[in-house]
Design an enzyme around this catalytic site. Sequence first.
Site, short mmCIF file in Angstrom:
data_model
loop_
_atom_site.label_atom_id
_atom_site.label_comp_id
_atom_site.label_asym_id
_atom_site.label_seq_id
_atom_site.Cartn_x
_atom_site.Cartn_y
_atom_site.Cartn_z
N VAL A 100 42.57 88.36 17.66
CA VAL A 100 43.17 87.24 18.40
C VAL A 100 42.37 85.96 18.10
O VAL A 100 41.14 85.94 18.25
CB VAL A 100 43.19 87.54 19.92
CG1 VAL A 100 43.68 86.32 20.71
CG2 VAL A 100 44.06 88.75 20.21
N ASP A 122 39.70 83.28 13.30
CA ASP A 122 40.20 81.88 13.26
C ASP A 122 39.87 81.19 11.95
O ASP A 122 40.49 80.20 11.59
CB ASP A 122 39.70 81.07 14.47
CG ASP A 122 38.19 81.03 14.58
OD1 ASP A 122 37.50 81.73 13.81
OD2 ASP A 122 37.68 80.29 15.45
N LYS A 178 44.15 73.95 20.75
CA LYS A 178 44.40 74.72 19.52
C LYS A 178 45.00 73.86 18.43
O LYS A 178 45.62 72.83 18.68
CB LYS A 178 45.35 75.89 19.81
CG LYS A 178 44.70 77.02 20.56
CD LYS A 178 43.37 77.44 19.99
CE LYS A 178 43.45 78.27 18.72
NZ LYS A 178 42.10 78.67 18.24
N TYR A 191 40.60 71.71 17.98
CA TYR A 191 40.24 72.74 17.00
C TYR A 191 41.31 72.72 15.91
O TYR A 191 42.51 72.62 16.22
CB TYR A 191 40.21 74.14 17.64
CG TYR A 191 39.01 74.34 18.53
CD1 TYR A 191 37.72 74.24 18.03
CD2 TYR A 191 39.17 74.64 19.88
CE1 TYR A 191 36.61 74.41 18.85
CE2 TYR A 191 38.07 74.81 20.71
CZ TYR A 191 36.79 74.69 20.19
OH TYR A 191 35.70 74.86 20.99
N GLU A 237 35.48 72.02 15.61
CA GLU A 237 34.56 73.04 15.09
C GLU A 237 33.69 72.57 13.94
O GLU A 237 32.78 73.29 13.53
CB GLU A 237 35.35 74.31 14.68
CG GLU A 237 36.15 74.23 13.39
CD GLU A 237 37.53 73.58 13.56
OE1 GLU A 237 37.83 73.08 14.64
OE2 GLU A 237 38.28 73.57 12.56
N VAL A 272 30.71 86.00 11.86
CA VAL A 272 30.07 85.17 10.81
C VAL A 272 30.80 83.83 10.70
O VAL A 272 32.00 83.76 10.86
CB VAL A 272 30.14 85.93 9.46
CG1 VAL A 272 29.84 85.00 8.29
CG2 VAL A 272 29.18 87.11 9.48
N ARG A 280 44.60 77.25 28.14
CA ARG A 280 43.64 76.16 28.29
C ARG A 280 44.36 74.81 28.17
O ARG A 280 45.49 74.73 27.72
CB ARG A 280 42.57 76.24 27.18
CG ARG A 280 41.57 77.35 27.35
CD ARG A 280 40.68 77.49 26.13
NE ARG A 280 41.38 78.05 24.99
CZ ARG A 280 40.84 78.22 23.78
NH1 ARG A 280 39.59 77.88 23.57
NH2 ARG A 280 41.54 78.76 22.81
N HIS A 302 40.58 74.49 12.32
CA HIS A 302 40.40 75.67 11.44
C HIS A 302 41.29 75.57 10.21
O HIS A 302 42.14 76.43 9.95
CB HIS A 302 40.72 76.96 12.22
CG HIS A 302 39.91 77.12 13.47
ND1 HIS A 302 38.56 77.36 13.45
CD2 HIS A 302 40.26 77.09 14.78
CE1 HIS A 302 38.10 77.46 14.70
NE2 HIS A 302 39.11 77.29 15.52
#
Length: 372
Positions: free
Chosen positions: A298, A269, A74, A93, A117, A238, A15, A95
């Site tokens: 993944v 993630d 990412k 993102y 996120e 979740v 991406r 995380h």
Amino acid sequence: MKIGVPKEIKNNENRVAMTPAGVMSLMSAGHEVVVEVGAGIGSGFFDKEYEDAGATLVKTASEAWSQEMVMKVKEPLEEEFTHFHEGLILFTYLHLAPEPELTKALIDYKVVAIAYETVQAADGTLPLLTPMSEVAGRMASQIGAQFLEKSKGGMGILLGGIPGVKRGKVTIIGGGVVGTNAAKIAMGLGADVTIIDLSPGRLRELDDIFGSSINTIMSNPLNIARELRTSDLVIGAVLIPGAKAPKLVTEDMVKDMMDGSVIVDVAIDQGGIFETTDRITTHDHPTYEKYGVLHYAVANMPGAVPRTSTIGLTNVTVPYALQLANKGYKKASLDNEALLKGINTLGGFVTYKAVAEAHELEYCDVFELLNE
Ligand SMILES: NC(=O)C1=CN([C@@H]2O[C@H](COP(=O)(O)OP(=O)(O)OC[C@H]3O[C@@H](n4cnc5c(N)ncnc54)[C@H](O)[C@@H]3O)[C@@H](O)[C@H]2O)C=CC1
Ligand SMILES: CC(=O)C(=O)O
């Protein structure tokens, strides 16, 4: 504002943070977009298309990273930390809850780190996570079906069954965006689908959406253990926004699962919801076997369908990027509470509570920092 778009370097991450159409929107608003050569190739967008849209092409990652704002897909990998600089606005993102080193680097370099996120609308939805959750949810059932094939390591069943042979059972833990999309595809494949969620309201909505074609079950350890014993495919979906994923499936529950069954832990993630998803896998080596169960973990699933994902991501990120570029991050986030919630680190402090808690770091209120 000058906005940099580096090429993604994670395993099989094809991406890119912006399509040429996105570049054009920012350029029309008077901003400059600097794109690393070849950044869009994996998604089928060529350098010439970026140039035609008005972008400046640069040969190195450093040049793309040395802009006022950097947009990525990412979370940065360790080799990218050297590009951080004080005051850099990093919009991607992140995380951070399962990423102590990245969190430390963002603090040390005083980066303004805005995580896609955790940008959260007033109704609780996560507009910049949603399209990738749609992709990953749909992929989860597809991937699960594939790994249930004998040659891929699974028990050798067809999820839809055939006349005279029972269909497979798919259990999805977490009935949000990933869970709902996984259910749609699993149902389409003809599987027997169960969704487990903690929210009675969400379980009601799922019942309204799917009617009697799926089973809805309240999330508790007893129900999870019982459903897993008879499931061929279990999908982890979740999320507690910004926080480390709760380990809802214990090692003992996995030991009780059938040999050759498959786990797809989409929530990896954020650290994953299975005690046995103790590592992140890659598109090159997507699975490992533990207690006879095939595990897929993944963390960049949408990277495998980059064309769909890049367009879907840019559709939602560019309107926020425009606010940041037009007004600067301070005014943009004070004017828009959704963006304010996206700020995870600022001026050397962690400004997202769940991230601070995950790493036992000091938490600073972002509103107070912005008004200093
Ligand atoms: N691996 C990958 O490539 C990707 C991973 N994801 C991840 O997938 C995860 C799920 O994302 P979304 O579906 O968008 O989140 P969401 O917020 O839409 O849904 C989460 C659901 O979990 C439920 N939940 C919370 N606690 C629970 C519990 N104890 N038991 C059962 N259900 C519980 C919530 O009620 C909610 O329905 C996130 O970690 C997200 O980052 C998303 C896209 C790509
Ligand atoms: C959500 C995320 O991290 C991804 O799409 O890769």
